[in-house]
Design an enzyme around this catalytic site. Sequence first.
Site, PDB file in Angstrom:
ATOM      1  N   GLY A  14      33.297  36.321  43.168  1.00  0.00           N
ATOM      2  CA  GLY A  14      33.722  36.632  41.797  1.00  0.00           C
ATOM      3  C   GLY A  14      34.020  35.329  41.067  1.00  0.00           C
ATOM      4  N   ALA A  16      36.685  33.591  40.742  1.00  0.00           N
ATOM      5  CA  ALA A  16      37.516  32.604  41.443  1.00  0.00           C
ATOM      6  C   ALA A  16      36.682  31.825  42.461  1.00  0.00           C
ATOM      7  CB  ALA A  16      38.690  33.305  42.128  1.00  0.00           C
ATOM      8  N   THR A  43      35.203  40.988  38.727  1.00  0.00           N
ATOM      9  CA  THR A  43      34.820  40.136  37.599  1.00  0.00           C
ATOM     10  C   THR A  43      33.691  40.770  36.785  1.00  0.00           C
ATOM     11  OG1 THR A  43      35.393  38.168  38.892  1.00  0.00           O
ATOM     12  CG2 THR A  43      33.927  37.833  37.000  1.00  0.00           C
ATOM     13  N   GLN A  47      36.020  43.699  30.816  1.00  0.00           N
ATOM     14  CA  GLN A  47      35.536  44.039  29.476  1.00  0.00           C
ATOM     15  C   GLN A  47      36.212  43.191  28.401  1.00  0.00           C
ATOM     16  OE1 GLN A  47      36.001  48.242  28.693  1.00  0.00           O
ATOM     17  NE2 GLN A  47      34.638  48.844  30.344  1.00  0.00           N
ATOM     18  N   GLU A 118      44.969  42.384  22.462  1.00  0.00           N
ATOM     19  CA  GLU A 118      45.266  43.382  23.504  1.00  0.00           C
ATOM     20  C   GLU A 118      46.773  43.532  23.639  1.00  0.00           C
ATOM     21  OE1 GLU A 118      42.993  43.110  27.160  1.00  0.00           O
ATOM     22  OE2 GLU A 118      41.373  42.120  26.100  1.00  0.00           O
ATOM     23  N   ASP A 217      40.861  42.994  51.310  1.00  0.00           N
ATOM     24  CA  ASP A 217      40.525  42.333  52.588  1.00  0.00           C
ATOM     25  C   ASP A 217      41.227  40.981  52.750  1.00  0.00           C
ATOM     26  OD1 ASP A 217      38.835  44.485  52.665  1.00  0.00           O
ATOM     27  OD2 ASP A 217      36.976  43.335  52.653  1.00  0.00           O
ATOM     28  N   HIS A 238      46.113  50.607  34.530  1.00  0.00           N
ATOM     29  CA  HIS A 238      45.590  50.475  33.167  1.00  0.00           C
ATOM     30  C   HIS A 238      45.788  51.810  32.473  1.00  0.00           C
ATOM     31  CE1 HIS A 238      43.065  49.585  29.755  1.00  0.00           C
ATOM     32  NE2 HIS A 238      42.892  48.340  30.198  1.00  0.00           N
ATOM     33  N   ARG A 284      51.243  46.821  29.024  1.00  0.00           N
ATOM     34  CA  ARG A 284      50.569  47.876  29.773  1.00  0.00           C
ATOM     35  C   ARG A 284      51.486  48.786  30.579  1.00  0.00           C
ATOM     36  NH1 ARG A 284      45.245  45.098  32.072  1.00  0.00           N
ATOM     37  NH2 ARG A 284      44.524  44.956  29.946  1.00  0.00           N
ATOM     38  N   HIS A 345      44.599  49.323  38.527  1.00  0.00           N
ATOM     39  CA  HIS A 345      43.694  48.378  37.873  1.00  0.00           C
ATOM     40  C   HIS A 345      43.789  46.962  38.431  1.00  0.00           C
ATOM     41  CE1 HIS A 345      41.341  46.755  34.578  1.00  0.00           C
ATOM     42  NE2 HIS A 345      42.327  45.940  34.229  1.00  0.00           N
ATOM     43  N   ARG A 380      51.259  41.903  34.500  1.00  0.00           N
ATOM     44  CA  ARG A 380      50.339  40.908  33.931  1.00  0.00           C
ATOM     45  C   ARG A 380      50.058  41.172  32.463  1.00  0.00           C
ATOM     46  NH1 ARG A 380      44.410  40.910  33.497  1.00  0.00           N
ATOM     47  NH2 ARG A 380      44.586  43.031  34.245  1.00  0.00           N
TER      48      ARG A 380
HETATM   49  P1  FAD Z   1      36.537  39.559  42.262  1.00  0.00           P
HETATM   50  O1  FAD Z   1      35.850  39.287  40.994  1.00  0.00           O
HETATM   51  O2  FAD Z   1      36.894  40.959  42.542  1.00  0.00           O
HETATM   52  O3  FAD Z   1      35.622  39.018  43.437  1.00  0.00           O
HETATM   53  C1  FAD Z   1      35.966  39.273  44.779  1.00  0.00           C
HETATM   54  C2  FAD Z   1      34.774  38.916  45.638  1.00  0.00           C
HETATM   55  O4  FAD Z   1      35.136  38.948  47.013  1.00  0.00           O
HETATM   56  C3  FAD Z   1      33.617  39.895  45.513  1.00  0.00           C
HETATM   57  O5  FAD Z   1      32.437  39.145  45.517  1.00  0.00           O
HETATM   58  C4  FAD Z   1      33.720  40.741  46.779  1.00  0.00           C
HETATM   59  O6  FAD Z   1      32.519  41.330  47.185  1.00  0.00           O
HETATM   60  C5  FAD Z   1      34.180  39.684  47.752  1.00  0.00           C
HETATM   61  N1  FAD Z   1      34.858  40.182  48.944  1.00  0.00           N
HETATM   62  C6  FAD Z   1      35.956  40.960  49.027  1.00  0.00           C
HETATM   63  N2  FAD Z   1      36.292  41.146  50.318  1.00  0.00           N
HETATM   64  C7  FAD Z   1      35.399  40.454  51.068  1.00  0.00           C
HETATM   65  C8  FAD Z   1      35.217  40.257  52.452  1.00  0.00           C
HETATM   66  N3  FAD Z   1      36.014  40.815  53.370  1.00  0.00           N
HETATM   67  N4  FAD Z   1      34.174  39.502  52.865  1.00  0.00           N
HETATM   68  C9  FAD Z   1      33.316  38.946  51.971  1.00  0.00           C
HETATM   69  N5  FAD Z   1      33.445  39.102  50.641  1.00  0.00           N
HETATM   70  C10 FAD Z   1      34.480  39.839  50.192  1.00  0.00           C
HETATM   71  N6  FAD Z   1      40.849  40.579  33.640  1.00  0.00           N
HETATM   72  C11 FAD Z   1      40.867  39.830  32.521  1.00  0.00           C
HETATM   73  O7  FAD Z   1      41.463  38.745  32.502  1.00  0.00           O
HETATM   74  N7  FAD Z   1      40.216  40.269  31.412  1.00  0.00           N
HETATM   75  C12 FAD Z   1      39.545  41.438  31.363  1.00  0.00           C
HETATM   76  O8  FAD Z   1      38.956  41.785  30.352  1.00  0.00           O
HETATM   77  C13 FAD Z   1      39.531  42.253  32.529  1.00  0.00           C
HETATM   78  N8  FAD Z   1      38.898  43.442  32.520  1.00  0.00           N
HETATM   79  C14 FAD Z   1      38.813  44.145  33.698  1.00  0.00           C
HETATM   80  C15 FAD Z   1      38.081  45.325  33.726  1.00  0.00           C
HETATM   81  C16 FAD Z   1      37.916  46.012  34.911  1.00  0.00           C
HETATM   82  C17 FAD Z   1      37.127  47.293  34.940  1.00  0.00           C
HETATM   83  C18 FAD Z   1      38.506  45.524  36.100  1.00  0.00           C
HETATM   84  C19 FAD Z   1      38.339  46.253  37.393  1.00  0.00           C
HETATM   85  C20 FAD Z   1      39.261  44.361  36.062  1.00  0.00           C
HETATM   86  C21 FAD Z   1      39.423  43.666  34.869  1.00  0.00           C
HETATM   87  N9  FAD Z   1      40.149  42.487  34.821  1.00  0.00           N
HETATM   88  C22 FAD Z   1      40.188  41.755  33.667  1.00  0.00           C
HETATM   89  C23 FAD Z   1      40.698  41.892  36.040  1.00  0.00           C
HETATM   90  C24 FAD Z   1      39.730  40.803  36.520  1.00  0.00           C
HETATM   91  O9  FAD Z   1      38.414  41.244  36.341  1.00  0.00           O
HETATM   92  C25 FAD Z   1      39.935  40.458  37.973  1.00  0.00           C
HETATM   93  O10 FAD Z   1      41.279  40.234  38.243  1.00  0.00           O
HETATM   94  C26 FAD Z   1      39.146  39.193  38.318  1.00  0.00           C
HETATM   95  O11 FAD Z   1      37.804  39.370  37.972  1.00  0.00           O
HETATM   96  C27 FAD Z   1      39.281  38.893  39.792  1.00  0.00           C
HETATM   97  O12 FAD Z   1      38.395  37.849  40.107  1.00  0.00           O
HETATM   98  P2  FAD Z   1      38.306  37.370  41.609  1.00  0.00           P
HETATM   99  O13 FAD Z   1      37.248  36.336  41.661  1.00  0.00           O
HETATM  100  O14 FAD Z   1      39.640  37.053  42.103  1.00  0.00           O
HETATM  101  O15 FAD Z   1      37.844  38.679  42.412  1.00  0.00           O
HETATM  102  C1  SIN Z   2      40.723  45.566  29.238  1.00  0.00           C
HETATM  103  O1  SIN Z   2      39.687  45.210  28.705  1.00  0.00           O
HETATM  104  O2  SIN Z   2      41.482  46.432  28.780  1.00  0.00           O
HETATM  105  C2  SIN Z   2      41.090  44.954  30.545  1.00  0.00           C
HETATM  106  C3  SIN Z   2      41.729  43.668  30.305  1.00  0.00           C
HETATM  107  C4  SIN Z   2      42.480  43.200  31.509  1.00  0.00           C
HETATM  108  O3  SIN Z   2      42.606  43.904  32.506  1.00  0.00           O
HETATM  109  O4  SIN Z   2      43.007  42.095  31.432  1.00  0.00           O
END
Ligand code: FAD
Ligand code: SIN
Length: 535
Positions: A14, A16, A43, A47, A118, A217, A238, A284, A345, A380
């Site tokens: 994702g 990060a 990620t 939206q 927001e 995980d 959410h 929220r 969420h 958050r």
């Molecule tokens: P993720 O993007 O979830 O990536 C995790 C990765 O780890 C994935 O590739 C997954 O497959 C992998 N993984 C997990 N477990 C394992 C394992 N055991 N072995 C190998 N790979 C693994 N935040 C905002 O700031 N703005 C927004 O507009 C917003 N909108 C959102 C809308 C939705 C529908 C959702 C669900 C979340 C939203 N969020 C938003 C929150 C934000 O998207 C997430 O907090 C952020 O994307 C997390 O990024 P990340 O890289 O930490 O994890």
């Molecule tokens: C949203 O678009 O409402 C999600 C934003 C977020 O989770 O930060």
Amino acid sequence: MIRHNTDFLIVGSGIAGLSFALKVALHGRVAVVTKKKDSESNTNYAQGGIATVIAAKDSFEKHIHDTLTAGWGLCHTDVVRLIVEHGPRAISELLKLGVDFSYSGAERRLENLDAGQEGGHSEKRVVHAADYTGREVETRLINAIKSDPNIELSEDHLAVDLLVRETGDRGSCYGCYVLDAHTGEIEVFVAPVTLLATGGLGRVYMHTTNPSIATGDGVAMAYRAGASIANMEFMQFHPTSLYHPQGDCFLISEAVRGEGAILRLRSGEAFMARYHPMKDLAPRDVVARAIDRELKLSGDVCVFLDLSSIRADYLLKRFPNIYSTLNALNIDITKDQIPVVPAAHYMCGGIRTDEHGRTDIENLFAVGEAACTGMHGANRLASNSLLEAVVVADFAAKAAVDAFEKLRPFESPTILPEIENLSLEAAGEKDNILISHSVAELRRLMWDYVGVVRSNERLELAKKRIDILAEESERLFHRFPPSFAMTELRNLVTAASLIVESAIQRKESRGLHYNVDYPDIDDSHWKRDTVLRRK
Ligand code: FAD
Ligand code: SIN
């Protein structure tokens, strides 16, 4: 057993993991393992956008103030300041990668970026790519890592457990072992530096906006390895996920309310003014709890988002993803109200780290939703998580490169025999019904007993049942050949038990944790993080 040696091991693709990968790849070889296809992540579904200070009348102080207010006294102010102040730079870096954000001015300059509003934000500061910000960012990051010769990405590879040797107080990490979905074999990835960027754990709950990868995980692996886990009681619900049999909790972005949509009861009453001066744009936790209360009072199954104050042509341009998804379900957002309910969420807690992503296990880093830096406190602020992920990935990459340089030349330890033998010992036949039943039971239990509103009795009942599920899943894990489903069940149960344990410990109500038996905030005892560590 296949063994991979690399310099930096990253679990998760994702925002990060990929942001970190691009930075450390300048200093060594990088292996990214991800459990599904490359872009499948929370990620990808984001939206609303990324919160940062853009408008001339906005300021870092205002963004910091809004973040601290939403976080109910538990945010770490120094971390908040650091992340907020690095926001514009993070956006510039994403622009350099080609992210096609939306603009309100004709010229594509930073100050012309369109900023949405927001909940909890006192200014318009959410930079976005229409309503598919996450997909746009994820695509650009994937393209960038694919053209980097130092980065190797392994899809369909599930990290199962960390490799940690006993050194010092908390041990030191040297990689992890990973299950290849195609061969069914365990592979070992050995590296001087490991990053957990595994995202969230919304799938612990029956109703969630999160895709299927979000099974906690990283948090579970880190906990098993002895890392500290913080603030797990603060699961963010959410307020507005779609209520529809075929909708599977599709998110209706808060940015829709930012453009003027209002929440209504079935009777037509706009009820949020009764709960908060910011009405529909209150933080929220307040909005989700208000909806939960109204649904319990009325007996209805959902409330409604009324978008009639927004011009139809603007709706189509600003929310094309929401428009087309709902259109396919016969909901025309230019005419119809949208049925919505709260859904799990975002996990504000996670693996405890500093602002450099350092955990308390040596050479193990965590960034993104899997981590708890102290940015979000007890709730958050919307769109602060993508921001946190990009900024902290940058700081963590610098700290990881330092650690890597100090460890050179890296003497890779011999793999522990019990890990080598895992796939050989487990020779039982798969019995998937045991797994799917436990997952369904757990998710239902968490929704009913550990949801938006909690009580001592429900938490204690949840604990008893989760203890049984934990014992069963551990037994099954060692009896059957390793599988994705079994590993995820084990992790979901661990994540659920950490949420329940933290919720039981906190004897007050604050932010996202509301317990009817302790309805008030209690600063004298509980203005602190909840920290759990495996005994
Ligand atoms: P993720 O993007 O979830 O990536 C995790 C990765 O780890 C994935 O590739 C997954 O497959 C992998 N993984 C997990 N477990 C394992 C394992 N055991 N072995 C190998 N790979 C693994 N935040 C905002 O700031 N703005 C927004 O507009 C917003 N909108 C959102 C809308 C939705 C529908 C959702 C669900 C979340 C939203 N969020 C938003 C929150 C934000 O998207 C997430 O907090 C952020 O994307 C997390 O990024 P990340 O890289 O930490 O994890
Ligand atoms: C949203 O678009 O409402 C999600 C934003 C977020 O989770 O930060």
